[in-house]
Write a protein that holds these residues in place. Structure first.
Motif, PDB file in Angstrom:
ATOM      1  N   LEU A  44      -2.265   8.692  -1.703  1.00  0.00           N
ATOM      2  CA  LEU A  44      -2.157   9.926  -2.475  1.00  0.00           C
ATOM      3  C   LEU A  44      -1.918   9.668  -3.956  1.00  0.00           C
ATOM      4  CD1 LEU A  44      -2.128  13.023  -2.201  1.00  0.00           C
ATOM      5  CD2 LEU A  44       0.335  12.861  -1.910  1.00  0.00           C
ATOM      6  N   ALA A  45      -1.120   8.692  -4.288  1.00  0.00           N
ATOM      7  CA  ALA A  45      -0.782   8.413  -5.685  1.00  0.00           C
ATOM      8  C   ALA A  45      -1.655   7.319  -6.302  1.00  0.00           C
ATOM      9  CB  ALA A  45       0.687   8.022  -5.797  1.00  0.00           C
ATOM     10  N   ASP A  46      -2.581   6.766  -5.529  1.00  0.00           N
ATOM     11  CA  ASP A  46      -3.453   5.696  -6.031  1.00  0.00           C
ATOM     12  C   ASP A  46      -4.526   6.244  -6.964  1.00  0.00           C
ATOM     13  OD1 ASP A  46      -2.043   3.966  -4.439  1.00  0.00           O
ATOM     14  OD2 ASP A  46      -3.609   3.751  -2.931  1.00  0.00           O
ATOM     15  N   THR A  47      -5.003   5.402  -7.851  1.00  0.00           N
ATOM     16  CA  THR A  47      -6.096   5.778  -8.756  1.00  0.00           C
ATOM     17  C   THR A  47      -7.452   5.334  -8.205  1.00  0.00           C
ATOM     18  OG1 THR A  47      -5.785   3.759 -10.033  1.00  0.00           O
ATOM     19  CG2 THR A  47      -4.632   5.736 -10.805  1.00  0.00           C
ATOM     20  N   THR A  48      -7.486   4.980  -6.955  1.00  0.00           N
ATOM     21  CA  THR A  48      -8.715   4.527  -6.301  1.00  0.00           C
ATOM     22  C   THR A  48      -9.535   5.720  -5.808  1.00  0.00           C
ATOM     23  OG1 THR A  48      -7.646   4.446  -4.152  1.00  0.00           O
ATOM     24  CG2 THR A  48      -7.532   2.446  -5.493  1.00  0.00           C
ATOM     25  N   ARG A  49     -10.729   5.429  -5.350  1.00  0.00           N
ATOM     26  CA  ARG A  49     -11.571   6.474  -4.749  1.00  0.00           C
ATOM     27  C   ARG A  49     -10.861   7.097  -3.554  1.00  0.00           C
ATOM     28  NH1 ARG A  49     -16.846   6.116  -1.228  1.00  0.00           N
ATOM     29  NH2 ARG A  49     -17.611   8.222  -1.537  1.00  0.00           N
ATOM     30  N   GLU A  50     -10.214   6.265  -2.757  1.00  0.00           N
ATOM     31  CA  GLU A  50      -9.462   6.752  -1.600  1.00  0.00           C
ATOM     32  C   GLU A  50      -8.351   7.707  -2.047  1.00  0.00           C
ATOM     33  OE1 GLU A  50      -6.756   4.100   0.625  1.00  0.00           O
ATOM     34  OE2 GLU A  50      -8.006   4.593   2.348  1.00  0.00           O
ATOM     35  N   GLY A  51      -7.673   7.361  -3.137  1.00  0.00           N
ATOM     36  CA  GLY A  51      -6.625   8.227  -3.676  1.00  0.00           C
ATOM     37  C   GLY A  51      -7.179   9.555  -4.142  1.00  0.00           C
ATOM     38  N   ASN A  52      -8.320   9.530  -4.811  1.00  0.00           N
ATOM     39  CA  ASN A  52      -8.962  10.772  -5.258  1.00  0.00           C
ATOM     40  C   ASN A  52      -9.321  11.655  -4.068  1.00  0.00           C
ATOM     41  OD1 ASN A  52      -8.801  10.106  -7.971  1.00  0.00           O
ATOM     42  ND2 ASN A  52     -10.816   9.141  -7.997  1.00  0.00           N
ATOM     43  N   SER A 107       8.462   8.110  -4.806  1.00  0.00           N
ATOM     44  CA  SER A 107       8.506   9.050  -5.928  1.00  0.00           C
ATOM     45  C   SER A 107       7.128   9.318  -6.519  1.00  0.00           C
ATOM     46  CB  SER A 107       9.466   8.549  -7.011  1.00  0.00           C
ATOM     47  OG  SER A 107       9.047   7.293  -7.479  1.00  0.00           O
ATOM     48  N   ALA A 108       6.201   8.378  -6.411  1.00  0.00           N
ATOM     49  CA  ALA A 108       4.848   8.605  -6.916  1.00  0.00           C
ATOM     50  C   ALA A 108       4.163   9.707  -6.112  1.00  0.00           C
ATOM     51  CB  ALA A 108       4.030   7.313  -6.865  1.00  0.00           C
ATOM     52  N   GLN A 109       4.284   9.645  -4.796  1.00  0.00           N
ATOM     53  CA  GLN A 109       3.713  10.689  -3.949  1.00  0.00           C
ATOM     54  C   GLN A 109       4.399  12.026  -4.220  1.00  0.00           C
ATOM     55  OE1 GLN A 109       4.467   8.989  -0.095  1.00  0.00           O
ATOM     56  NE2 GLN A 109       2.498   7.928  -0.039  1.00  0.00           N
ATOM     57  N   LEU A 110       5.709  12.002  -4.368  1.00  0.00           N
ATOM     58  CA  LEU A 110       6.460  13.218  -4.651  1.00  0.00           C
ATOM     59  C   LEU A 110       5.992  13.846  -5.960  1.00  0.00           C
ATOM     60  CD1 LEU A 110       8.737  15.131  -3.822  1.00  0.00           C
ATOM     61  CD2 LEU A 110      10.337  13.581  -4.961  1.00  0.00           C
ATOM     62  N   GLY A 111       5.753  13.029  -6.968  1.00  0.00           N
ATOM     63  CA  GLY A 111       5.279  13.526  -8.251  1.00  0.00           C
ATOM     64  C   GLY A 111       3.923  14.192  -8.154  1.00  0.00           C
ATOM     65  N   VAL A 112       3.017  13.599  -7.382  1.00  0.00           N
ATOM     66  CA  VAL A 112       1.687  14.189  -7.191  1.00  0.00           C
ATOM     67  C   VAL A 112       1.820  15.547  -6.508  1.00  0.00           C
ATOM     68  CG1 VAL A 112      -0.501  13.966  -5.940  1.00  0.00           C
ATOM     69  CG2 VAL A 112       0.444  11.998  -7.154  1.00  0.00           C
ATOM     70  N   LEU A 113       2.645  15.631  -5.490  1.00  0.00           N
ATOM     71  CA  LEU A 113       2.820  16.880  -4.749  1.00  0.00           C
ATOM     72  C   LEU A 113       3.491  17.952  -5.602  1.00  0.00           C
ATOM     73  CD1 LEU A 113       3.767  15.226  -1.391  1.00  0.00           C
ATOM     74  CD2 LEU A 113       1.735  16.635  -1.798  1.00  0.00           C
ATOM     75  N   LYS A 114       4.436  17.549  -6.433  1.00  0.00           N
ATOM     76  CA  LYS A 114       5.049  18.506  -7.362  1.00  0.00           C
ATOM     77  C   LYS A 114       3.996  19.076  -8.299  1.00  0.00           C
ATOM     78  CE  LYS A 114       9.857  17.144  -7.969  1.00  0.00           C
ATOM     79  NZ  LYS A 114      10.804  16.572  -8.951  1.00  0.00           N
ATOM     80  N   GLY A 115       3.135  18.211  -8.796  1.00  0.00           N
ATOM     81  CA  GLY A 115       2.068  18.642  -9.688  1.00  0.00           C
ATOM     82  C   GLY A 115       1.086  19.586  -9.028  1.00  0.00           C
TER      83      GLY A 115
END
Length: 91
Positions: A3-11, A39-47
């Protein structure tokens, strides 16, 4: 973790999660993300304005006495600082 990755899979993961959150919102339901590990996943979900999260990024499972002790150890915060707190307690 993608979820927090900048990869194609993350997108792709973010697209799926965003669609699920938007669907819930369109149906006047709350969205809950489970298994939030860091916290990276949490940040994405907050956004994405996910309504609720659960997982180790928030807390490991704990007994009711441990939860009470945890809350007693926290500094006193105003309701504006804390926001809405939802708890799910099992036996």
């Amino acid at each position: 973790t993608a979820l927090a990755d900048t990869t194609r899979e993350g997108n792709q993961a973010r697209s799926i999660v965003r669609a699920a959150i938007e669907l819930a919102r369109a149906m006047d339901l709350e969205s809950t993300a489970e298994g939030v590990e860091n916290s990276a996943q949490l940040g994405v979900l907050k956004g994405m304005y996910c309504d609720e999260v659960q997982g180790y990024a928030i807390s490991y499972p704990m007994t009711r006495p441990a939860l009470n002790a945890y809350f007693k150890s926290l500094p006193q915060l105003s309701s504006k600082e804390v926001g809405v707190l939802k708890l799910s307690l099992s036996a």
